[in-house]
Motif scaffolding. Structure first.
Motif, PDB file in Angstrom:
ATOM      1  N   LEU A 104      -7.052   5.095  10.545  1.00 43.33           N
ATOM      2  CA  LEU A 104      -6.462   6.343  10.051  1.00 43.33           C
ATOM      3  C   LEU A 104      -5.207   6.109   9.212  1.00 43.33           C
ATOM      4  O   LEU A 104      -4.876   6.913   8.359  1.00 43.33           O
ATOM      5  CB  LEU A 104      -6.118   7.282  11.215  1.00 43.33           C
ATOM      6  N   LEU A 105      -4.520   5.009   9.484  1.00 46.28           N
ATOM      7  CA  LEU A 105      -3.217   4.833   8.847  1.00 46.28           C
ATOM      8  C   LEU A 105      -3.167   4.024   7.551  1.00 46.28           C
ATOM      9  O   LEU A 105      -2.229   4.214   6.775  1.00 46.28           O
ATOM     10  CB  LEU A 105      -2.237   4.207   9.851  1.00 46.28           C
ATOM     11  N   PRO A 106      -4.115   3.106   7.299  1.00 48.07           N
ATOM     12  CA  PRO A 106      -3.880   2.175   6.176  1.00 48.07           C
ATOM     13  C   PRO A 106      -3.497   2.826   4.848  1.00 48.07           C
ATOM     14  O   PRO A 106      -2.493   2.437   4.252  1.00 48.07           O
ATOM     15  CB  PRO A 106      -5.215   1.428   6.048  1.00 48.07           C
ATOM     16  N   GLU A 107      -4.240   3.823   4.422  1.00 44.58           N
ATOM     17  CA  GLU A 107      -3.949   4.384   3.090  1.00 44.58           C
ATOM     18  C   GLU A 107      -2.632   5.143   3.081  1.00 44.58           C
ATOM     19  O   GLU A 107      -1.875   5.104   2.114  1.00 44.58           O
ATOM     20  CB  GLU A 107      -5.093   5.287   2.648  1.00 44.58           C
ATOM     21  N   LEU A 108      -2.382   5.814   4.193  1.00 42.23           N
ATOM     22  CA  LEU A 108      -1.133   6.565   4.301  1.00 42.23           C
ATOM     23  C   LEU A 108       0.066   5.609   4.270  1.00 42.23           C
ATOM     24  O   LEU A 108       1.055   5.846   3.564  1.00 42.23           O
ATOM     25  CB  LEU A 108      -1.174   7.339   5.628  1.00 42.23           C
ATOM     26  N   LEU A 109      -0.042   4.527   5.000  1.00 39.47           N
ATOM     27  CA  LEU A 109       1.046   3.541   5.014  1.00 39.47           C
ATOM     28  C   LEU A 109       1.231   2.919   3.635  1.00 39.47           C
ATOM     29  O   LEU A 109       2.357   2.708   3.189  1.00 39.47           O
ATOM     30  CB  LEU A 109       0.768   2.437   6.044  1.00 39.47           C
ATOM     31  N   GLU A 110       0.122   2.662   2.968  1.00 36.17           N
ATOM     32  CA  GLU A 110       0.204   2.069   1.635  1.00 36.17           C
ATOM     33  C   GLU A 110       0.945   2.980   0.668  1.00 36.17           C
ATOM     34  O   GLU A 110       1.859   2.551  -0.026  1.00 36.17           O
ATOM     35  CB  GLU A 110      -1.208   1.850   1.088  1.00 36.17           C
ATOM     36  N   SER A 111       0.545   4.266   0.646  1.00 29.25           N
ATOM     37  CA  SER A 111       1.227   5.157  -0.308  1.00 29.25           C
ATOM     38  C   SER A 111       2.680   5.353   0.083  1.00 29.25           C
ATOM     39  O   SER A 111       3.536   5.504  -0.779  1.00 29.25           O
ATOM     40  CB  SER A 111       0.597   6.546  -0.430  1.00 29.25           C
ATOM     41  N   GLU A 114       4.659   2.379  -1.092  1.00 25.74           N
ATOM     42  CA  GLU A 114       4.784   2.386  -2.542  1.00 25.74           C
ATOM     43  C   GLU A 114       5.853   3.383  -2.993  1.00 25.74           C
ATOM     44  O   GLU A 114       6.675   3.102  -3.840  1.00 25.74           O
ATOM     45  CB  GLU A 114       3.443   2.817  -3.109  1.00 25.74           C
ATOM     46  N   ARG A 115       5.816   4.564  -2.360  1.00 24.01           N
ATOM     47  CA  ARG A 115       6.705   5.619  -2.814  1.00 24.01           C
ATOM     48  C   ARG A 115       8.118   5.489  -2.245  1.00 24.01           C
ATOM     49  O   ARG A 115       9.088   5.890  -2.865  1.00 24.01           O
ATOM     50  CB  ARG A 115       6.109   6.977  -2.415  1.00 24.01           C
ATOM     51  N   TYR A 116       8.216   4.954  -1.040  1.00 23.48           N
ATOM     52  CA  TYR A 116       9.531   4.857  -0.394  1.00 23.48           C
ATOM     53  C   TYR A 116       9.808   3.413   0.039  1.00 23.48           C
ATOM     54  O   TYR A 116       9.882   3.119   1.229  1.00 23.48           O
ATOM     55  CB  TYR A 116       9.604   5.788   0.817  1.00 23.48           C
ATOM     56  N   PRO A 117       9.959   2.531  -0.918  1.00 26.20           N
ATOM     57  CA  PRO A 117      10.090   1.112  -0.555  1.00 26.20           C
ATOM     58  C   PRO A 117      11.360   0.802   0.235  1.00 26.20           C
ATOM     59  O   PRO A 117      11.445  -0.235   0.873  1.00 26.20           O
ATOM     60  CB  PRO A 117      10.091   0.398  -1.910  1.00 26.20           C
ATOM     61  N   GLU A 118      12.323   1.713   0.181  1.00 28.71           N
ATOM     62  CA  GLU A 118      13.590   1.438   0.854  1.00 28.71           C
ATOM     63  C   GLU A 118      13.523   1.656   2.365  1.00 28.71           C
ATOM     64  O   GLU A 118      14.379   1.219   3.107  1.00 28.71           O
ATOM     65  CB  GLU A 118      14.689   2.360   0.290  1.00 28.71           C
ATOM     66  N   VAL A 119      12.501   2.402   2.816  1.00 25.58           N
ATOM     67  CA  VAL A 119      12.443   2.731   4.251  1.00 25.58           C
ATOM     68  C   VAL A 119      11.894   1.536   5.038  1.00 25.58           C
ATOM     69  O   VAL A 119      10.879   0.958   4.674  1.00 25.58           O
ATOM     70  CB  VAL A 119      11.552   3.975   4.493  1.00 25.58           C
ATOM     71  N   GLU A 291       0.096  16.202   1.794  1.00 29.60           N
ATOM     72  CA  GLU A 291      -0.473  16.109   0.431  1.00 29.60           C
ATOM     73  C   GLU A 291      -1.867  15.507   0.486  1.00 29.60           C
ATOM     74  O   GLU A 291      -2.785  15.985  -0.148  1.00 29.60           O
ATOM     75  CB  GLU A 291       0.366  15.159  -0.427  1.00 29.60           C
ATOM     76  N   ARG A 292      -1.995  14.435   1.263  1.00 30.38           N
ATOM     77  CA  ARG A 292      -3.278  13.736   1.321  1.00 30.38           C
ATOM     78  C   ARG A 292      -4.334  14.597   1.998  1.00 30.38           C
ATOM     79  O   ARG A 292      -5.477  14.629   1.567  1.00 30.38           O
ATOM     80  CB  ARG A 292      -3.139  12.424   2.074  1.00 30.38           C
TER      81      ARG A 292
END
Ligand SMILES: CC(=O)[C@](C)(O)C(=O)O
Length: 296
Positions: A104-111, A114-119, A291-292
């Motif tokens: 359930l998590l892979p794509e969510l974690l990937e985006s 990508e979007r919040y690299p600082e976290v 969003e997803r």
């Protein structure tokens, strides 16, 4: 046409006055005139109809005005969302079962990455039935969990998927009374491998109570993946969310019992507390998941 030109044009289109527009744009009147002339040359159409006293938009100018507004709005919202994304920092701890981490998590974690690299992401795996408690105790920021029956004040859920609960038996004969494929499941006799706590346990307990059945529980485990490992050994019949079976390396060594009680399916999704949702990193993850789920 560049954004600056569009901005200048829009200012003149709105103020309808060369002097005031050149002031508003911090330009000399001749630079303003030149900019507009350049745009008119590109479009091969006049944008303004001028007489001595007034400036009005030509039909082409009206169309360009609508376009310029759209472009500038888009640009501004893009700019502010990119700036906000860069501003999200700090850490985010996520609790999920091994199955959820794989499926359930892979794509969510990937985006998210990508979007919040600082976290700084902290991913912790564990038994699915502990997920809500992990959030409630403040141990974890966010979890993948099955939605509990009844309301939980201060807890927020975001559904991702509905998963049936199924009964499974070993493919090869196990302990006495363990049903073989095709058997009807008799819950008063079959040895059971159940989670210690959690939603599927509560739903099964409820079903047994309603049917006045005393179950024969032979082992209690923690984590749905462990149930499959025990059932495969021949220890008894287990109950698991279908997704956990689908992702299990042992899926071919157990069978689904078709003639079995039907329990209410799991609704699985994200879970956090209302308080956590105020933190930028948690909110960002939540919004991304929203969003997803809207785009699926
Ligand atoms: C609740 C949940 O995360 C799953 C995928 O159903 C599970 O691991 O049991």
């Amino acid at each position: 046409m560049d954004l600056r030109e569009l901005e200048i044009f829009l200012t003149l289109a709105e103020l309808k006055h060369f002097g005031r527009a050149s002031q508003a744009c911090n330009l000399s009147p001749s630079a303003l005139t030149r900019t507009i002339q350049r745009m008119e040359e590109k479009l091969e159409q006049p944008l303004f109809l001028r007489d001595n006293r007034t400036v009005t938009l030509s039909p082409a100018g009206e169309r360009l005005k609508a376009y310029a507004r759209l472009c500038l709005n888009e640009w501004q919202s893009l700019r502010s969302s990119i700036r906000n994304e860069q501003a999200v920092t700090g850490s985010l701890s996520i609790y999920a079962s091994i199955t959820a981490v794989y499926s359930l998590l892979p794509e969510l974690l990937e985006s998210f990455r990508e979007r919040y690299p600082e976290v700084q992401l902290e991913l912790r795996t564990g038994a699915a039935e502990q997920a809500v408690a992990q959030v409630q105790s403040g141990e974890i920021d966010l979890a993948v969990a099955a939605f509990p029956d009844g309301t939980r004040p201060n807890i927020e859920f975001l559904p991702i998927v509905t998963i049936p609960l199924i009964f499974i038996a070993p493919r090869v004969a196990g302990a006495a009374e363990v049903p073989v494929p095709g058997d009807r499941l008799d819950l008063s006799r079959a040895p059971l491998v159940l989670p210690q706590t959690g939603l599927s346990r509560r739903r099964l307990d409820q079903w047994l109570k309603e049917h006045r059945i005393t179950p024969n529980i032979t082992s209690e485990v923690s984590g749905n993946e462990a149930i499959i490992a025990m059932v495969r050994l021949g220890c008894g019949v287990g109950i698991v969310p279908q997704l956990v079976l689908e992702r299990s390396p042992f899926r071919d060594e157990v069978v689904v019992l078709q003639d079995a009680p039907v329990l209410k399916p799991y609704q699985v999704g994200l879970c956090t507390s209302k308080r956590n949702l105020q933190r930028a990193s948690v909110k960002a993850f939540w919004q991304l998941a929203e969003e997803r789920s809207m785009s699926v």
